[in-house]
Write an enzyme that holds these catalytic residues in place. Structure first.
Site, PDB file in Angstrom:
ATOM      1  N   LYS A  54       3.144 -14.760   2.158  1.00 15.68           N
ATOM      2  CA  LYS A  54       2.351 -13.979   2.745  1.00 15.68           C
ATOM      3  C   LYS A  54       2.541 -14.113   4.189  1.00 15.68           C
ATOM      4  O   LYS A  54       2.647 -13.093   5.002  1.00 15.68           O
ATOM      5  CB  LYS A  54       0.966 -13.766   2.314  1.00 15.68           C
ATOM      6  CG  LYS A  54       0.477 -13.359   0.833  1.00 15.68           C
ATOM      7  CD  LYS A  54      -1.126 -13.648   0.482  1.00 15.68           C
ATOM      8  CE  LYS A  54      -1.167 -12.987  -0.848  1.00 15.68           C
ATOM      9  NZ  LYS A  54      -2.228 -13.345  -1.091  1.00 15.68           N
ATOM     10  N   GLN A  98      -7.660 -16.313  -0.425  1.00 11.09           N
ATOM     11  CA  GLN A  98      -6.902 -16.673  -1.839  1.00 11.09           C
ATOM     12  C   GLN A  98      -7.561 -16.925  -3.207  1.00 11.09           C
ATOM     13  O   GLN A  98      -8.398 -18.067  -2.962  1.00 11.09           O
ATOM     14  CB  GLN A  98      -5.809 -17.429  -1.599  1.00 11.09           C
ATOM     15  CG  GLN A  98      -4.792 -17.914  -2.457  1.00 11.09           C
ATOM     16  CD  GLN A  98      -3.877 -16.541  -3.003  1.00 11.09           C
ATOM     17  OE1 GLN A  98      -3.158 -15.961  -2.048  1.00 11.09           O
ATOM     18  NE2 GLN A  98      -3.621 -16.334  -4.176  1.00 11.09           N
ATOM     19  N   ASP A 121      -8.098  -7.218   1.161  1.00 10.00           N
ATOM     20  CA  ASP A 121      -7.861  -7.159  -0.414  1.00 10.00           C
ATOM     21  C   ASP A 121      -8.672  -6.019  -1.066  1.00 10.00           C
ATOM     22  O   ASP A 121      -8.264  -5.785  -2.421  1.00 10.00           O
ATOM     23  CB  ASP A 121      -8.247  -8.387  -0.791  1.00 10.00           C
ATOM     24  CG  ASP A 121      -7.062  -9.256  -1.342  1.00 10.00           C
ATOM     25  OD1 ASP A 121      -5.900  -9.073  -1.393  1.00 10.00           O
ATOM     26  OD2 ASP A 121      -7.536 -10.665  -1.441  1.00 10.00           O
TER      27      ASP A 121
END
Ligand code: NAP
Length: 294
Positions: A54, A98, A121
């Site tokens: 990422k 994460q 997200d």
């Protein structure tokens, strides 16, 4: 194999190129460089690989990556304090924590602490509610990637019979909401669904997000259907090595489907591309600029 292969690598490269161009224009015309903070707690090897990929993609798109790596011993309170700091940092436009988080940190508490405007997200309850209400907001990356891939086959999903197998908050539910927003007729299946093969066979568009290797069989698929395989499953391969397969039995399915995503190289690459897109959208919204035309 009769099905057309939906090339996620190519579609995602195209999307990343467009985001990179828009980031370049933002920097050149307004002096704005979108920034994303990726927070990793603990030493989960798979998460470390994801986070590295990422961060590399963020840098390649001309954005600023502000990685925060914390030890597994980090307490929930310490993590919430860090989130509050990043929320207040104007150079950060997107925050990604994460998952999974080490126990006993409550992921829901952490997600709810993220500023919804920076929630790239799309997991914050406010953004979940916005999506369910048909309001604009940040939407989860993998489901968004599924829709973009499906649209490379059928530019309009309106009126299509779509079946989603899986009802997780990360994939199944949001992809079903996005399909509804596209005016598809949506059925959501899960582990308690009866006659799963029969339901799948009705689908013009089948999205599999189950987490079980090659679970969806070729004879479950309507001839000519579009199949989007979200699954990433590691199984034993030749010579003692492992290999990655999806939730769909690819060889069988590709003889019946009209178009299908491979695993790897299908949905996977779209997730990062959509994260970049979300970060760009978030940065523009926070600076009071219109959404870039991508
Ligand atoms: P998850 O949270 O484990 O959810 C799996 C879903 O599948 C659940 O809703 C479950 O039903 C359903 N299910 C399980 N067994 C079933 C069965 N026998 N029949 C019908 N439905 C069944 O998984 P997830 O996070 O959504 O992820 C799904 C897959 O996508 C995994 O392989 C994951 O690795 C992959 N994934 C890929 C990406 C990417 O970037 N490509 C991103 C996220 C996830 P219940 O709700 O009834 O338990």
């Amino acid at each position: 194999m009769g099905a057309r292969l939906i090339d996620g690598k190519m579609v995602s490269a195209d999307l990343r190129g467009k985001v990179t161009d828009a980031v370049h224009r933002l920097r050149r015309d307004r002096g704005i460089v979108p920034g994303i903070a990726v927070v990793l707690v603990g030493e989960n090897p798979a998460s470390e690989v994801y986070v590295r990929n990422k961060s590399k993609a963020v840098a390649e798109a001309g954005m600023r990556a502000l990685d925060r790596k914390l030890p597994a011993t980090t307490s929930e309170a310490e993590l919430l304090t860090l989130i509050a700091e990043i929320n207040a940092d104007e150079s950060v436009n997107g925050i990604l924590v994460q998952l999974p988080l080490p126990k006993p940190i409550d992921p829901q508490k952490v997600i709810a602490a993220i500023d919804p405007a920076k929630d790239v997200d799309g997991f914050h309850p406010l953004n979940v509610g916005r999506l369910a209400s048909g309001l604009p907001g940040l939407v989860p990356c993998t489901p968004l990637g599924c829709i973009l891939l499906a649209k490379t086959v059928n530019s309009s999903l309106e009126g299509m019979e779509a079946v989603v197998v899986g009802r997780s908050n990360i994939v199944g539910k949001p992809v079903a909401q996005l399909l509804l927003a596209e005016n598809a007729t949506v059925t959501i299946c899960h582990s308690k669904t009866r006659d799963l093969p029969e339901l799948c066979k009705r689908a013009d568009l089948l999205i599999a997000a189950i987490g079980k290797p090659e679970f969806v069989r070729g004879h479950w698929i309507k001839p000519g259907a579009t199949v989007i395989d979200v699954g990433i499953n590691r199984v034993p391969g030749a010579g003692g090595k492992s290999r990655i397969v999806g939730d769909v039995a690819f060889a069988e399915a590709s003889n019946v489907a009209g178009a299908i995503t491979p695993v790897p190289g299908g949905v996977g690459p779209m997730t990062i591309a959509c994260l970049l897109l979300n970060t760009l959208h978030a940065a523009c919204a926070q600076k009071g600029l219109p959404a870039p035309n991508i």
